[in-house]
Design an enzyme around this catalytic site. Structure first.
Site, short mmCIF file in Angstrom:
data_model
loop_
_atom_site.label_atom_id
_atom_site.label_comp_id
_atom_site.label_asym_id
_atom_site.label_seq_id
_atom_site.Cartn_x
_atom_site.Cartn_y
_atom_site.Cartn_z
CG PHE A 100 -36.68 69.18 -99.74
CD1 PHE A 100 -35.31 69.11 -99.57
CD2 PHE A 100 -37.49 68.48 -98.84
CE1 PHE A 100 -34.75 68.36 -98.53
CE2 PHE A 100 -36.95 67.72 -97.81
CZ PHE A 100 -35.57 67.68 -97.65
N GLY A 101 -39.51 71.14 -99.26
CA GLY A 101 -40.34 71.18 -98.06
C GLY A 101 -40.57 72.59 -97.52
CE LYS B 264 -31.98 71.72 -96.27
NZ LYS B 264 -33.12 71.19 -96.99
CB SER C 258 -35.63 58.20 -98.21
OG SER C 258 -36.32 59.40 -98.49
CG ASP D 101 -39.20 60.33 -89.36
OD1 ASP D 101 -39.88 59.98 -90.34
OD2 ASP D 101 -39.67 61.01 -88.41
CG ASN E 51 -38.22 63.87 -99.39
OD1 ASN E 51 -37.52 64.51 -100.14
ND2 ASN E 51 -39.02 64.42 -98.50
N GLY F 206 -35.84 65.16 -102.44
CA GLY F 206 -34.98 66.18 -101.83
C GLY F 206 -33.98 65.55 -100.88
CE LYS F 207 -36.73 62.77 -95.38
NZ LYS F 207 -37.28 61.60 -94.66
#
Ligand code: ITT
Length: 194
Positions: free
Chosen positions: A149-150, A172, A7, A67, A9, A11-12
């Site tokens: 995020f996102g 979260k 990844s 994903d 990303n 945040g991930k």
């Protein structure tokens, strides 16, 4: 053994290393940036594509891919697997968030049910495994808070009154789609003896 994460990303990457509680290495540290063509028809297919693409470059490693995305039933499931490119190819998180807010407003929707999905694929010398996790709640037609995020600033998880942009990140990490999928992924990793 270090686990490779397929990844880019941030945040991930942050959430997955916190949740797994062990060292994970972003694939780009090992093989540099790779253009991964996510042309699958489901979260699961795209997670497998990402894990397999990186595994082929680092054989004998254990590669994890995530994903994920948000689905809004009132919009026919949009943005779903297109969450990362909802506002167009290469769109930023902020642009995608704004596009979903604008779409809700155009339909006169202030608040409606929604859910996040995370599909995690694990590619290893023993084969490819997948697990899933979901988080239900509602989306609102405005952004509140800057945590996560996102799409987090517009998502209110079931049982709460604030968005994931406002709630403690620790909440979260307990209830998210990614946390649920990773709990299952940990069992697979134990079985693989990683
Ligand atoms: P990689 O493929 O490199 O992992 P990506 O951002 O392209 O990164 P996806 O294709 O899985 O990843 O797209 C996921 C999108 O869904 C992401 O860009 C966010 O906008 C959204 N998303 C997924 N999980 C989320 C979460 O926990 N909170 C907020 N938004 C999330």
């Amino acid at each position: 053994m270090a686990i490779i994460l397929a990844s880019s990303n941030k945040g991930k990457i942050r959430e997955i290393s916190d949740l797994l509680g062990r060292e994970i290495v972003p694939y780009s540290d090992v093989v540099g940036e790779v253009d991964i063509v996510e042309d699958g028809k489901s979260f699961k297919e795209n997670a497998i594509i990402k894990a397999r693409t990186i595994y082929e470059k680092i054989p004998d490693a254990v590669v994890i891919a995530d994903d994920s995305g948000i689905s809004v039933p009132a919009l026919g499931g949009e943005p779903g697997i297109y969450s990362a490119r909802y506002a167009g190819e290469g769109a930023s998180d902020k642009e995608n968030l704004q596009k979903l807010i604008d779409t809700l407003k155009e339909r006169g929707i202030e608040r409606t049910p929604a859910y996040y999905t995370a599909a995690i694929a694990i590619a290893s010398p023993q084969g490819i495994y997948t697990v899933h996790g979901w988080m239900w709640g509602e989306v609102i037609a405005e952004a509140r808070g800057d945590k996560g995020f996102g799409y987090d600033p517009m998502f209110i998880p079931e049982g709460y009154n604030e968005t994931l942009g406002e709630l403690d990140e620790e909440i979260k990490q307990r209830i998210s789609h990614r946390a649920k999928a990773l709990r299952l992924a940990k069992i697979v990793l134990e079985r693989l003896d990683v």
